[in-house]
Design a protein around this motif. Sequence first.
Motif, PDB file in Angstrom:
ATOM      1  N   GLU A  90      -6.808  -8.598   5.823  1.00 21.38           N
ATOM      2  CA  GLU A  90      -7.806  -9.522   6.354  1.00 21.38           C
ATOM      3  C   GLU A  90      -7.170 -10.776   6.942  1.00 21.38           C
ATOM      4  N   GLN A 147      -1.572   4.522   7.980  1.00 25.66           N
ATOM      5  CA  GLN A 147      -2.405   4.585   9.183  1.00 25.66           C
ATOM      6  C   GLN A 147      -3.707   3.812   9.026  1.00 25.66           C
ATOM      7  N   THR A 148      -4.145   3.611   7.768  1.00 23.06           N
ATOM      8  CA  THR A 148      -5.461   3.013   7.559  1.00 23.06           C
ATOM      9  C   THR A 148      -5.423   1.674   6.832  1.00 23.06           C
ATOM     10  N   VAL A 149      -4.267   1.268   6.292  1.00 21.66           N
ATOM     11  CA  VAL A 149      -4.215   0.007   5.551  1.00 21.66           C
ATOM     12  C   VAL A 149      -4.628  -1.145   6.458  1.00 21.66           C
ATOM     13  N   SER A 150      -5.355  -2.089   5.896  1.00 19.83           N
ATOM     14  CA  SER A 150      -5.866  -3.202   6.682  1.00 19.83           C
ATOM     15  C   SER A 150      -5.703  -4.494   5.886  1.00 19.83           C
ATOM     16  N   ASN A 156      -0.876   0.962  13.958  1.00 21.16           N
ATOM     17  CA  ASN A 156      -1.650   0.165  13.013  1.00 21.16           C
ATOM     18  C   ASN A 156      -0.878  -1.078  12.582  1.00 21.16           C
ATOM     19  N   THR A 171      -3.742   3.532  -0.227  1.00 23.97           N
ATOM     20  CA  THR A 171      -4.191   4.087   1.046  1.00 23.97           C
ATOM     21  C   THR A 171      -2.977   4.397   1.908  1.00 23.97           C
ATOM     22  N   ARG A 225      -0.516  -3.604  15.501  1.00 26.63           N
ATOM     23  CA  ARG A 225      -1.820  -4.214  15.780  1.00 26.63           C
ATOM     24  C   ARG A 225      -2.087  -5.383  14.831  1.00 26.63           C
ATOM     25  N   GLN A 226      -1.642  -5.256  13.589  1.00 31.38           N
ATOM     26  CA  GLN A 226      -1.920  -6.295  12.596  1.00 31.38           C
ATOM     27  C   GLN A 226      -0.839  -7.365  12.524  1.00 31.38           C
ATOM     28  N   SER A 235       0.844  -1.196   0.000  1.00 34.63           N
ATOM     29  CA  SER A 235       0.000   0.000   0.000  1.00 34.63           C
ATOM     30  C   SER A 235       0.871   1.234   0.000  1.00 34.63           C
ATOM     31  N   GLN A 280      -3.023  -1.705  -2.486  1.00 34.06           N
ATOM     32  CA  GLN A 280      -4.012  -0.784  -1.934  1.00 34.06           C
ATOM     33  C   GLN A 280      -3.483   0.648  -2.028  1.00 34.06           C
TER      34      GLN A 280
END
Length: 928
Positions: free
Chosen positions: A522, A517-520, A601, A514, A604-605, A144, A512
């Motif tokens: 799954e 701070q916002t990449v996610s 972020n 993005t 956390r992932q 991303s 992605q």
Amino acid sequence: MTQTYKKKLIEVAIPLEAINTASMKEKTNPFLKGHPRALHQWWARRPLPACRAILFAQLVDDPSNFPDVFPTESEVLRERQRLFTIIEDLIEWNNSSNPSVLKRAADEIEKSTNGELPTVLDPFSGGGAIPFEAQRLGLKTVASDLNPVAALISKAMIDFPARFSGRPPVHDGAREKHSYEQSEGLSEDIRYYGKVLRDLAEEKIGKYYPTISIKGSGEMRVAAWLWSRTVPSPDPAFGGAHVPIAATFVLSKKKGAEAFIEPVVDKSSGKVDFLVRYSGDKDLLNTAAQGTKKGRGANFVCLLSNSPITPDYVKKCGQRGEIGTKLMCIVAEGDRKRIYASPTVEHERIATHLARPDINEITLPQHSQYIGVLGYGMSTFSDLFSPRQAMCLKELIDLLPEVRDRVEEDINISRQGAGESFSDKEKREYIRAINLYLGFAIDKLADFMNAHCGWNAANENISHMFGRHVIPMVWDYVEGNPFGGMIGIDSICRSVSGGLANAGLGLVGDVQHTSAQTVSVEEKCVVVSTDPPYYDNIPYADISDFFYGLLRKSQKFAFPEIISTLSAPKSEELVADRVRYGGPEAAESFFLDGMTQAMVNLQRQASDDFPITIYYAFKQNEIETEGVASTGWATFLQAVFDADLSVVGTWPIRTENSVRRRASKSNALANSVVLVCRRKVLSADKITRAEFIRALKRELPPAIAELQAANVSPADMPQSAIGPGMGVFSRYKAVLEADDNPMTVKTALQLINAELDEFLNDLHGEFDADTRFAATWFEQHGNDKGDYGSADNLARARGISVESVKHAGIVESSAGKVRILKRSELDADWDPLEDDHLTIWECCQHLIRVLENDGEYAAAVLVKKIGSDKAETVKDLAYYLYEVCSTKRQDAKEATAYNGLIAVWTELTRQAATIQIEDQYRQSAMDI
């Protein structure tokens, strides 16, 4: 702190020197076949070998985790060496797509992950190197980036090549092969449709690129036109007649083919014309090399009046729209050589009587440090192009829909025949892919075809604008022929297609557009490896608008989800931009807040099974002014710690080109530091400042010794030592000062650097007495003279005399003065095997002398004669003297000499070992 995870190889040991060597080979060779950097310009790519090695070491278990399998230290080391061998094979460029090498690596990763392969996330993907290498290792990848240009580069690297891997080309007349490997078919289609684009464009605008008639050779195709900018003469007597402002008139420096431009001045008519001359006369060439410049910068002289043309005058002319252009030379494509012809009125008229379309309306950023054209009347990126250049780029972009229709038609034909069929979705994706790669080719053409590209007289070719991450003001620029052989659009399409030669392995990557701070992601099992922007580094969002403005026109149809803004997003870009945010304090606050959010972020992932790896570089000018406790590093590390991450290891990876312009004349840093991080253990204690310092004294010296053993250069040692030092600091909830306030990261960095200084100073005590005298005397006086009395006191304190040091060949002593001999004054025939008063100082100085004068092999012979034990002490002295020169004597030139010795130390010792083996072989042969 209790360890609850299996350590990965990167947390214990990696073959650092092999990784650095492979990385530097890649960075210093711009012609590597199949390198993805050929796809599109990006300014801060990590070397692929480094990314490949770091990812492997990040995922594979260290053998020390398995005492039942490897019960002894020797067995652990043997198994670790086996893993090192895999890495060393993996990072060889020729093994980039070697299936057996990649399978060995992938098998080790699968074994260490129990078959549950993680997804690799890079939230600052930039040039795409990390996800590209993760994909090559058989892993799922998520790339991303907030910057749309970077997102499209990742799309071109890890999505389309894998999506269409093994598929044959679709164009009519494609080569018939039994099978196509990786992205070979896609690559062939890029070349084919690139030629289609070129032919369509030449049919429409070829008339604006005429041939030239050369006496004795007939009509010839033009390779390029060389132009000079002009301004009105500052002398009113010439009525505003335009005069050239050119930095050079030299065309060719090749021996036997020297050529230059001679200005022909007619003061009566107020005209300056140009005549091409061939001559090897040095005086004429030296005069031509000065152009119309007088001094540095935008200082010129008027050829009509000899009046000075100042930078202020040139800028005022630009702001009034009075900077013009004049054709100086026409370069024709001869038989394996350039033919230079004087300009013609017709060629100048064709180029200048065109309207310039707005191909990139984005406003130029107000960063004078990076945008050298500010103040000269240019306001948008369109102003960087001449009318004919802008017209050509516009036509190429406007022709892309016609090429897309051709691709669709060819796919439909191939679907009806015996060839590989495409589903409707695949057809749409393939058309998007071809459109993207051709758009990239147009971008690359723009980099070589703008009015800020210089002529390289040494190689007789065009220099692209982004040789550095700046947009320079160029006074005499070259305009290439897009239908010629030098920068033709079809040849650039071939270059782009070549960037896919090693692509197409592995699973289709997820890209992605993005922010970090916002990449996610799954997937449950995620490993993070990333290269975030440096604190106040280059504002890539600003300079990437050069390409984004073109991509908005060429890709908006194909990628509306990425090409959605008027310019590259800037307000969220994580750089401490003082211009953008109105001062240093606001910029630092923005960076710290944003980077902390990004790190939170990521952690956390990220899976607890794997460490996080973060590449982070130093800025040389910041280190020179602030030391390792620089604002950039302190702020970044604060963001890491605020995200509840601790540093568990660091590796100085050589990821910057040591021959880049910044480093070629300085002692510029050559390393990035890879931080290896884990989630901070919640039960971590608080400690006092005194306890922190005791821990540093206990843990830092052996860590520094290991860095020295890995031949980390003296210039890179301060930032390399940050890792083990910060490993101590970040282990705890807080380090408390005397007033019970938490210690700042900047203070911790200063204490770490102080311990490094103490370690290097302690080396002084390990040298022989004569060397200790010389080192101290040099620290006080350099190569200048000092009083004999002071020297005598210094020598007596070390149990020797000045005469002893003189006998050793280190100093000159006469007339009551003592002076350290310069290397140029040392005996050129010195042989350590015949020296009855051998000192480490002599060995070090002679090694540098031989290295600089005779090269690496001769220096390696000297290392062999000195012997391995003394040689290691010589290396310690080089570290010590670098510190003296860089911090105490402020002698950059001398510091560079010691840094240079360490930089090649591994190669010297390797060659020395070979020499020793050869000598033993010769002796054995003689015995027989």
